[in-house]
Enzyme design. Sequence first.
Site, PDB file in Angstrom:
ATOM      1  N   CYS A 113       0.824  -1.226   0.000  1.00 47.60           N
ATOM      2  CA  CYS A 113       0.000   0.000   0.000  1.00 47.60           C
ATOM      3  C   CYS A 113       0.849   1.263   0.000  1.00 47.60           C
ATOM      4  O   CYS A 113       0.410   2.325  -0.412  1.00 47.60           O
ATOM      5  CB  CYS A 113      -0.916   0.020   1.214  1.00 47.60           C
ATOM      6  SG  CYS A 113      -2.013  -1.388   1.255  1.00 47.60           S
ATOM      7  N   HIS A 257      -3.634   7.047   1.270  1.00 51.37           N
ATOM      8  CA  HIS A 257      -3.902   5.749   0.657  1.00 51.37           C
ATOM      9  C   HIS A 257      -5.305   5.325   1.094  1.00 51.37           C
ATOM     10  O   HIS A 257      -5.646   5.436   2.269  1.00 51.37           O
ATOM     11  CB  HIS A 257      -2.854   4.729   1.117  1.00 51.37           C
ATOM     12  CG  HIS A 257      -3.317   3.317   0.967  1.00 51.37           C
ATOM     13  ND1 HIS A 257      -3.764   2.813  -0.241  1.00 51.37           N
ATOM     14  CD2 HIS A 257      -3.465   2.312   1.877  1.00 51.37           C
ATOM     15  CE1 HIS A 257      -4.143   1.567  -0.058  1.00 51.37           C
ATOM     16  NE2 HIS A 257      -3.971   1.242   1.208  1.00 51.37           N
ATOM     17  N   ASN A 287      -9.977  -0.732  -1.860  1.00 56.46           N
ATOM     18  CA  ASN A 287      -8.561  -0.475  -1.593  1.00 56.46           C
ATOM     19  C   ASN A 287      -7.759  -1.080  -2.753  1.00 56.46           C
ATOM     20  O   ASN A 287      -7.758  -2.292  -2.940  1.00 56.46           O
ATOM     21  CB  ASN A 287      -8.205  -1.131  -0.252  1.00 56.46           C
ATOM     22  CG  ASN A 287      -6.745  -1.007   0.135  1.00 56.46           C
ATOM     23  OD1 ASN A 287      -5.882  -0.851  -0.722  1.00 56.46           O
ATOM     24  ND2 ASN A 287      -6.477  -1.106   1.418  1.00 56.46           N
TER      25      ASN A 287
HETATM   26  C1  LIG Z   1     -11.346  -5.602   8.904  1.00 54.88           C
HETATM   27  C2  LIG Z   1     -12.154  -4.665   9.746  1.00 54.88           C
HETATM   28  C3  LIG Z   1     -13.071  -3.867   8.841  1.00 54.88           C
HETATM   29  C4  LIG Z   1     -13.008  -5.439  10.739  1.00 54.88           C
HETATM   30  O1  LIG Z   1     -13.777  -4.526  11.445  1.00 54.88           O
HETATM   31  P1  LIG Z   1     -13.986  -4.685  13.003  1.00 54.88           P
HETATM   32  O2  LIG Z   1     -14.772  -3.511  13.449  1.00 54.88           O
HETATM   33  O3  LIG Z   1     -12.661  -4.964  13.620  1.00 54.88           O
HETATM   34  O4  LIG Z   1     -14.828  -5.943  13.035  1.00 54.88           O
HETATM   35  P2  LIG Z   1     -15.709  -6.416  14.239  1.00 54.88           P
HETATM   36  O5  LIG Z   1     -14.817  -6.840  15.365  1.00 54.88           O
HETATM   37  O6  LIG Z   1     -16.750  -5.428  14.580  1.00 54.88           O
HETATM   38  O7  LIG Z   1     -16.413  -7.631  13.573  1.00 54.88           O
HETATM   39  C5  LIG Z   1     -15.679  -8.750  13.299  1.00 54.88           C
HETATM   40  C6  LIG Z   1     -16.721  -9.793  12.974  1.00 54.88           C
HETATM   41  O8  LIG Z   1     -17.201  -9.527  11.640  1.00 54.88           O
HETATM   42  C7  LIG Z   1     -17.000 -10.697  10.865  1.00 54.88           C
HETATM   43  N1  LIG Z   1     -16.685 -10.302   9.500  1.00 54.88           N
HETATM   44  C8  LIG Z   1     -15.466 -10.115   8.975  1.00 54.88           C
HETATM   45  N2  LIG Z   1     -15.597  -9.785   7.676  1.00 54.88           N
HETATM   46  C9  LIG Z   1     -16.914  -9.746   7.406  1.00 54.88           C
HETATM   47  C10 LIG Z   1     -17.644  -9.481   6.242  1.00 54.88           C
HETATM   48  N3  LIG Z   1     -17.060  -9.148   5.092  1.00 54.88           N
HETATM   49  N4  LIG Z   1     -18.984  -9.546   6.318  1.00 54.88           N
HETATM   50  C11 LIG Z   1     -19.595  -9.858   7.460  1.00 54.88           C
HETATM   51  N5  LIG Z   1     -18.955 -10.130   8.593  1.00 54.88           N
HETATM   52  C12 LIG Z   1     -17.621 -10.095   8.569  1.00 54.88           C
HETATM   53  C13 LIG Z   1     -15.857 -11.410  11.525  1.00 54.88           C
HETATM   54  O9  LIG Z   1     -15.861 -12.768  11.193  1.00 54.88           O
HETATM   55  C14 LIG Z   1     -16.134 -11.170  12.982  1.00 54.88           C
HETATM   56  O10 LIG Z   1     -17.121 -12.063  13.396  1.00 54.88           O
HETATM   57  P3  LIG Z   1     -17.180 -12.635  14.904  1.00 54.88           P
HETATM   58  O11 LIG Z   1     -17.391 -11.447  15.764  1.00 54.88           O
HETATM   59  O12 LIG Z   1     -18.329 -13.569  14.852  1.00 54.88           O
HETATM   60  O13 LIG Z   1     -15.856 -13.293  15.124  1.00 54.88           O
HETATM   61  C15 LIG Z   1     -11.255  -3.699  10.572  1.00 54.88           C
HETATM   62  O14 LIG Z   1     -10.478  -4.440  11.480  1.00 54.88           O
HETATM   63  C16 LIG Z   1     -10.388  -2.857   9.725  1.00 54.88           C
HETATM   64  O15 LIG Z   1     -10.856  -1.900   9.146  1.00 54.88           O
HETATM   65  N6  LIG Z   1      -9.072  -3.158   9.673  1.00 54.88           N
HETATM   66  C17 LIG Z   1      -8.152  -2.489   8.805  1.00 54.88           C
HETATM   67  C18 LIG Z   1      -8.213  -3.162   7.454  1.00 54.88           C
HETATM   68  C19 LIG Z   1      -7.501  -2.397   6.373  1.00 54.88           C
HETATM   69  O16 LIG Z   1      -7.615  -1.200   6.261  1.00 54.88           O
HETATM   70  N7  LIG Z   1      -6.736  -3.107   5.575  1.00 54.88           N
HETATM   71  C20 LIG Z   1      -6.012  -2.529   4.513  1.00 54.88           C
HETATM   72  C21 LIG Z   1      -4.712  -2.071   5.029  1.00 54.88           C
HETATM   73  S1  LIG Z   1      -3.805  -1.195   3.878  1.00 54.88           S
END
Ligand SMILES: CC(C)(COP(=O)(O)OP(=O)(O)OC[C@H]1O[C@@H](n2cnc3c(N)ncnc32)[C@H](O)[C@@H]1OP(=O)(O)O)[C@@H](O)C(=O)NCCC(=O)NCCS
Length: 330
Positions: A113, A257, A287
Amino acid sequence: MRGARIVGTGRALPPRVVRNEDLTKLMDTTDEWIVQRTGVRERRYVEPGTGSSHLGAEAARKAIAKAGISPGDIGLIVFATLSPDYIFPGGGVLVQEMLGMPTVGALDVRDQCTGFVYGLSVAEAYVKGGFHDYVLVIGAEVHSPGLNFSTPGREVTVIFGDGGGAVVVGPAEPGRGILSTHLHSEGKYARELWVEAPSFLEHPWVTHEMLDAGRHFPKMNGKYVFTHAVRRFPEVIREALGKNGLSVSDLSLVIPHQANLRITQAVGTALGLPESKVFSNIEMYGNTTAASIPIALDECLEQGRIREGDLVCLAAFGSGFTWASSLIRW
Ligand SMILES: CC(C)(COP(=O)(O)OP(=O)(O)OC[C@H]1O[C@@H](n2cnc3c(N)ncnc32)[C@H](O)[C@@H]1OP(=O)(O)O)[C@@H](O)C(=O)NCCC(=O)NCCS
């Protein structure tokens, strides 16, 4: 020493639009979850046969045309991608061939990224140092063939999209253009966002077991990435401002980004910037890793959001972990 500025930009987005609703047919997810957690509503996917080199070459052609030069004027190609067409050679040489360029150097950058900003720092140094008048910097990605479209892959898959962007960096009077670029890495987090296989640590480097176990799909510790990103983005933007004796109030626009809308919003809040000064287009493209900043920059210029004299900061965070910023007096 002379300055270096961006003299042309271009972008290439594949025509196929994939909406959140389309993904709900392949995995257990909802439009609501994706929009709330990431801000993504749709992304673009290539058709088989189109690689990051093709998107990169298309974006590069446009950037070169906008710069008012020809491919023969480019002294060096810098190609940032985590999704090259081949393991080797890299995408830079393919662009050299596609654009019919002379036998100039083609440097591939592997900083995910953050790759575009890393690449821009190379162009900045070559142009400021007088080694080349024009350097082409490309960020292009084709994620869609490498994603896991079943439920275990949903956390990663819904975020990413395909696309390409490019800029031409050329000479400028001192004090104009790229003021400084700041690069960082912290390899102890290399395995928090990565693709572990195929791997040359293993003999042979690719096995049926790897594929059966899905070890070739990207893995992400989402919470970890989030926590580090919201700290590193503001930090590296402030670093660039501090280095140039400027402050947040001097900024006209931040182009981060496009990792995730919540990260972008948190960056704006941490810096005390209004939404209008922190660009976002993740809603439309997801992304696109190394491609997201040059795509965004091209759109900002097209929309008239950047004017001569504006202070613009590009900033990125991603796998590695790596993070970087570039401060530009437009
Ligand atoms: C990935 C991300 C969106 C997850 O959001 P979060 O608020 O941490 O997620 P939550 O803890 O509220 O929810 C996680 C739950 O959603 C579920 N989940 C994950 N992806 C899902 C999807 N696409 N659809 C539905 N549910 C999903 C998980 O399995 C988890 O379930 P569980 O609670 O039963 O274990 C967040 O961690 C994030 O934004 N991370 C940075 C990612 C990023 O920017 N990556 C690129 C880097 S350059």
